[in-house]
Design an enzyme around this catalytic site. Sequence first.
Site, PDB file in Angstrom:
ATOM      1  N   ASP A 107       0.790  -1.240   0.000  1.00  0.00           N
ATOM      2  CA  ASP A 107       0.000   0.000   0.000  1.00  0.00           C
ATOM      3  C   ASP A 107       0.824   1.293   0.000  1.00  0.00           C
ATOM      4  O   ASP A 107       0.492   2.247   0.711  1.00  0.00           O
ATOM      5  CB  ASP A 107      -0.964   0.019   1.199  1.00  0.00           C
ATOM      6  CG  ASP A 107      -1.882  -1.182   1.239  1.00  0.00           C
ATOM      7  OD1 ASP A 107      -1.907  -1.956   0.253  1.00  0.00           O
ATOM      8  OD2 ASP A 107      -2.568  -1.369   2.258  1.00  0.00           O
ATOM      9  N   LYS A 168      -6.982  -4.225  -3.098  1.00  0.00           N
ATOM     10  CA  LYS A 168      -7.605  -4.915  -1.964  1.00  0.00           C
ATOM     11  C   LYS A 168      -8.448  -3.931  -1.162  1.00  0.00           C
ATOM     12  O   LYS A 168      -8.232  -2.714  -1.225  1.00  0.00           O
ATOM     13  CB  LYS A 168      -6.551  -5.577  -1.065  1.00  0.00           C
ATOM     14  CG  LYS A 168      -5.615  -4.630  -0.332  1.00  0.00           C
ATOM     15  CD  LYS A 168      -4.581  -5.426   0.463  1.00  0.00           C
ATOM     16  CE  LYS A 168      -3.606  -4.534   1.221  1.00  0.00           C
ATOM     17  NZ  LYS A 168      -4.215  -3.764   2.306  1.00  0.00           N
ATOM     18  N   CYS A 201      -2.198  -2.785   8.082  1.00  0.00           N
ATOM     19  CA  CYS A 201      -2.014  -3.748   6.995  1.00  0.00           C
ATOM     20  C   CYS A 201      -0.740  -4.576   7.148  1.00  0.00           C
ATOM     21  O   CYS A 201      -0.736  -5.777   6.864  1.00  0.00           O
ATOM     22  CB  CYS A 201      -2.033  -3.021   5.653  1.00  0.00           C
ATOM     23  SG  CYS A 201      -3.614  -2.196   5.329  1.00  0.00           S
TER      24      CYS A 201
END
Length: 284
Positions: A107, A168, A201
């Site tokens: 990310d 995602k 995450c």
Amino acid sequence: MADTHSSHQQVPVLFSFSVSSRPSSVPVGSGYEVLIQKFLSIFGRQIDVHRKLVLQYFSEEWGQYIDLPKGFVVSEKCRLRLVPLQMDQIPVLGNLSPASTAFFCCDMQERFRPAIKYFGDIISVGQRLLQGARLLGVPVLVSEQYPKGLGSTVQELDLAGAKLVFPKTKFSMLLPEAEAVLAETPGVRSVVLFGVETHVCIQQTALDLIGRGFEVHIVADATSSRSMMDRMFALERLARTGTIISTSEAVLLQLVADKEHPKFKEIQNIIKASAPESGLLSKV
């Protein structure tokens, strides 16, 4: 007349876990996976599936429990037990080699630039890691959290040659498409993980990977959060689970391992200038 459908025959088995023992039965020929599922159905929530578990059977020859040999199937009445190992019984050595390693880049997106502490520094270190992965043939998986709203991976990171770039909404990177890539490269047992955010995450990906039996290395100088407190406590928690907290230079040099490695000079050029010693340093 003998029953020719031997696979339907049930064999009595005594299942033991912790201080409990329960008699039950399984079909003839049941192997490891069936036996594990049977343990879970009998003992349920008593079993922590995130712990390393060892399945053993009672050997009449030795008069004690021994580890289940490879290819074991139930053929006659027996006693089995499931033993959870304490983390301190499992030394995590943290050895890395290109053939058994994958990189997870999590990310690193444009929308996070103003919010994540020292984002410019972790982008710089991320570049080094991706460059090293390309040189050494290490597969790279890149996730993007809700890219429709949060944008793509920052342009500074060259994703050429990445094995998978996927969107995602779940926080963990360990989605079916990532698992499929790992399954295609069965030699992978270590994952080098970096990106944002450490306490969300990164942490959830690390825990999922550990639960699947992977060894996880988090690159401290390429991993950050909006809050340094969140980052610090996430790294402390993950270190207690057996996650290895490392640095980009340590990871890259561990992967080449030898001055005589054909790619050593190129890796040396990547790390010639030290990684930025940002405010992340005192918050590891």
